[in-house]
Design a protein around this motif. Structure first.
Motif, PDB file in Angstrom:
ATOM      1  N   THR A   1      17.957  23.324 -11.306  1.00 46.23           N
ATOM      2  CA  THR A   1      18.733  22.136 -11.687  1.00 46.23           C
ATOM      3  C   THR A   1      19.592  22.456 -12.911  1.00 46.23           C
ATOM      4  OG1 THR A   1      17.054  20.624 -10.848  1.00 46.23           O
ATOM      5  CG2 THR A   1      18.611  19.731 -12.448  1.00 46.23           C
ATOM      6  N   ARG A   2      20.870  22.078 -12.869  1.00 47.83           N
ATOM      7  CA  ARG A   2      21.760  22.307 -14.013  1.00 47.83           C
ATOM      8  C   ARG A   2      21.542  21.198 -15.037  1.00 47.83           C
ATOM      9  NH1 ARG A   2      28.219  23.442 -13.517  1.00 47.83           N
ATOM     10  NH2 ARG A   2      28.292  21.321 -12.668  1.00 47.83           N
ATOM     11  N   VAL A   3      20.904  21.551 -16.138  1.00 48.62           N
ATOM     12  CA  VAL A   3      20.588  20.568 -17.166  1.00 48.62           C
ATOM     13  C   VAL A   3      21.613  20.583 -18.302  1.00 48.62           C
ATOM     14  CG1 VAL A   3      18.121  20.632 -16.650  1.00 48.62           C
ATOM     15  CG2 VAL A   3      19.047  22.154 -18.411  1.00 48.62           C
ATOM     16  N   LEU A   4      22.585  21.465 -18.233  1.00 53.14           N
ATOM     17  CA  LEU A   4      23.689  21.470 -19.194  1.00 53.14           C
ATOM     18  C   LEU A   4      24.936  21.911 -18.441  1.00 53.14           C
ATOM     19  CD1 LEU A   4      24.308  21.051 -22.279  1.00 53.14           C
ATOM     20  CD2 LEU A   4      24.175  23.547 -22.485  1.00 53.14           C
ATOM     21  N   SER A   5      25.900  21.003 -18.298  1.00 57.99           N
ATOM     22  CA  SER A   5      27.112  21.296 -17.536  1.00 57.99           C
ATOM     23  C   SER A   5      28.355  21.357 -18.410  1.00 57.99           C
ATOM     24  CB  SER A   5      27.308  20.242 -16.440  1.00 57.99           C
ATOM     25  OG  SER A   5      27.404  18.942 -17.003  1.00 57.99           O
TER      26      SER A   5
END
Length: 706
Positions: free
Chosen positions: A51-55
């Motif tokens: 999961t991308r938790v910082l985009s």
């Protein structure tokens, strides 16, 4: 040149042909620009458990982004990003250096420093803008993050920004002492005296449902004393030592060990259990085939990866028939995933089983591990799983009862091809046309043959001679049937497979090299196979192509139809050496090591199949994974192949008699490998122009030829 396999090259070592910054620790990774920037519109971000938790990450000083200078790497999970502020109007030089020390692991920590390079005091505003879209890993990789509307909420309080997505029950907190938080940004007003310095520590703490996530690197603690740092130190300290005159061999082995250390992931439920992920950054997950083959190649370096991989896969072994995941009783999984994009396709599960070869490779690895040294308790725990795997081979793998393991996709979303060449067109006839399933692959039959022999050896280790005889007989029958059905006498090679109608799929491929490796090829046919593999249409000068240039589907810039894969070449070289084709084996090894130099001594997942005569350097494949597990492990198998290192019976009945018979090209001499562990033995192999020696831990001579 001398090389400690586990010795790092230094914190300032550049990475050749690398765009941006990629840091990896377990199933956490971060991809950014060289200046640290992260954009939601590019395949970048901080990812935790798929999961991308910082985009978004945008750092400014007085509203302007610092200008990147360089990136220095200390460990696979850490980097120091150096930048300067833009020069003030009327001046040529900047007055401030910006340093970001980035450390990933179940979140991220950044140590931010602004250093005044001038003798005059300066004042500035430092701002960090952040955001998170919580996109699935594959949505980001495939550029699908803009397909729908994403609604996230945020709050800013007490020097922290909290961003969450209620529909997924996920969130992330970005916090720093002394910061002012507003909207989705942190802000600092900095006043520095001449030559002064200011620092702040920023903590990125994800929250993924009910699962607690504690960052590995907490502000206020020493990064060098973190659990990832200690694990890497242990990994390096247990590595054998290599001394060689060849700079390329030394460098590629050093890089291999560093990358393999970075690719290890640890089961939270069994923190002592390490497995190797398939590759960074997009495949930091357990893959059956990749992890098993990599663990095999790594045995001269470390046995624990093989044990952890077998134990983890045994825990996931199939128990029921489920078409949506292609699970079947006894089947070993293909892949484990946790992201949102995978679980709906798998009916809410995280494990996909669509592979024809991992189940046989599981038994093969267990048998090989026994030779290198396996305690009786672990062997006895894993043997029932090996027997269940063998039952799958004969009951489900060979569904039509013809003696060969076939595959046919059961799930609509599943893989059409389920061998290692698993792209949609990776298996084809000589004219380029595609076969109809079910398909029996040549190398899979080789793996099954070796699995039968492995089970026989395991039975002998427990004194079960009846079982040993039974599986040796099975292996003999399979070998005879294979050489009858797959051999193409008019062409001089083996078919890559049999199609639905049992027609030989007659393309010339590298798969036949795997058949040499497992020993299923008849001795009287091996010479023609060796000639095929080293013929100009197969050997590019850098390595053996996956498909010959004379085949209808050949494309040097394809994934499986003419490209060159390092792991494939390592297996082919080992197979050639097994049958005594030493010159051909060392030609393959030399070509691959020459190619590694052009990739900064890090062999990629694959590269293009253009001929070495046409282009002076190997041509990179556009989306090749690097580092990738079995590519990183390939140099270890190259070394074992040149040493012709064969472990003794390292199971519960002792270490047996380990043997070597080195065939090492002059360019690598003198060569000395020490610290090889087989069972409880620690061995040293020395090779020079006068001959070779094998010695034990106390220096006693075990074997020599001078």
């Amino acid at each position: 040149m001398s090389s400690q396999w586990g010795e790092r090259s230094g914190s300032g070592e550049p990475r050749a042909a690398e765009v941006g910054v990629t840091l990896v620790e377990g199933s956490t990774f971060c991809i950014s620009e060289t200046g640290g920037g992260i954009s939601p519109h590019r395949p970048e971000g901080l990812f935790v458990r798929d999961t991308r938790v910082l985009s978004r990450w945008r750092l400014t000083v007085d509203g302007l982004r610092p200008q990147p200078l360089t990136v220095q790497y200390s460990d696979p999970y850490s980097a120091t990003l150096l930048a300067r502020t833009a020069p003030r109007p009327g001046r040529a030089d900047s007055t401030a250096l910006v340093i970001v020390g980035r450390h990933v692991g179940d979140g991220m920590r950044e140590d931010l420093t602004v250093r005044n390079l001038s003798g005059e005091p300066i004042r500035c505003v430092v701002a960090l803008e952040v955001d998170a879209d919580f996109a699935d890993l594959f949505e980001v990789k495939e550029g699908r993050t803009g397909d729908g509307v994403v609604t996230t909420t945020s709050s800013a309080v007490d020097g922290a920004v909290e961003i969450s997505r209620a529909d997924l029950q996920v969130g992330v907190t970005v916090a720093a002492a002394g910061a002012t938080a507003k909207d989705r940004a942190l802000r600092w007003e900095v006043a520095l005296p001449g030559r002064g310095e200011w620092t702040a520590c920023i903590q990125y703490r994800p929250a993924l449902g009910s699962a607690p996530v504690t960052p590995r690197h907490l502000c206020g603690s020493s990064v060098s004393r973190s659990e990832p740092a200690q694990r890497l130190r242990d990994w390096y300290q247990n590595s054998p030592t290599v001394h060689t005159a060849d700079e390329t061999l030394a460098a590629v082995l050093r890089r291999a060990v560093t990358d393999l250390g970075a690719l290890r992931i640890f089961d939270p439920g069994h923190p002592e259990r390490a497995v190797v992920a398939a590759g960074a950054p997009w495949f930091m997950a357990l893959f059956g085939r990749d992890s098993l083959l990599t663990s095999w190649m790594v045995l001269p370096l470390d046995r624990r990866l093989a044990v952890g991989t077998l134990q983890s896969l045994a825990g996931l072994q199939g128990n029921e028939i489920r078409s949506v995941t292609e699970e079947q009783p006894g089947r070993i999984p293909h892949e484990v995933r946790f992201g949102r994009a995978a679980t709906p396709l798998l009916g809410g599960d995280t494990v996909y089983y669509g592979t024809a070869d991992a189940t046989a490779l599981f038994v093969m690895l267990l048998g090989e591990l026994q030779r290198w040294g396996l305690d009786a308790r672990t062997r006895d725990e894993l043997l029932p799983h090996a027997d269940r795997a063998l039952d799958w081979i004969e009951r489900y793998g060979d569904a039509d009862g013809d003696g060969f393991v076939e595959y046919q996709r059961a799930a609509e979303h599943g893989l059409g091809n389920q061998g290692w060449k698993d792209s949609w067109d990776g298996v084809n006839f000589i004219d380029g046309s595609l076969p109809a399933a079910p398909i029996a692959l040549a190398e899979v039959q080789g793996y099954v043959y070796a699995a039968y022999l492995a089970r026989a050896a395991l039975a002998l280790d427990t004194g079960d001679h009846g079982t040993a005889d039974r599986f040796r007989a099975k292996a003999g029958r399979l070998k005879a049937a294979f050489n009858e059905a797959f051999w193409l006498p008019e062409r001089g090679w083996y078919a890559i497979g049999l199609d639905r109608d049992k027609r030989p799929i007659d393309a010339l491929t590298s798969n036949i090299g795997h058949c040499l490796w497992t020993g299923i090829i008849d001795d009287d046919k091996a010479g023609r196979v060796a000639d095929c593999l080293l013929a100009p249409e197969m050997f590019s000068g850098w390595g053996i192509r996956t498909l010959a240039t004379t085949m209808g589907a050949y494309n040097p810039v394809s994934y499986h139809n003419g490209s060159v894969w390092p792991h494939d070449n390592a297996i082919c070289a080992a197979g050639l050496m097994r049958y005594g084709y030493t010159e051909q084996a060392t030609r393959v090894i030399d070509g691959m090591l020459d190619a590694s130099h052009r990739f900064g001594y890090r062999l990629p997942e694959l590269f293009c199949g253009f001929d070495r005569i046409e282009f002076a350097a190997p041509v990179p494949y556009p989306t090749s994974c690097s580092p990738q597990a079995w590519a990183s492990a390939a140099p270890l198998l190259f070394l074992r192949t040149m040493l012709r290192l064969e472990p003794g019976s390292g199971g519960s009945r002792g270490t047996g008699s380990t043997s070597v018979a080195p065939v090492v090209p002059d360019r690598y001499l003198p060569l000395r490998v020490s610290g090889l562990r087989v069972g409880s033995d620690v061995l040293t192999v020395t090779v020079d122009e006068d001959g070779w020696q094998l010695r034990g831990a106390s220096g006693e001579l075990r074997q020599s030829r001078l």
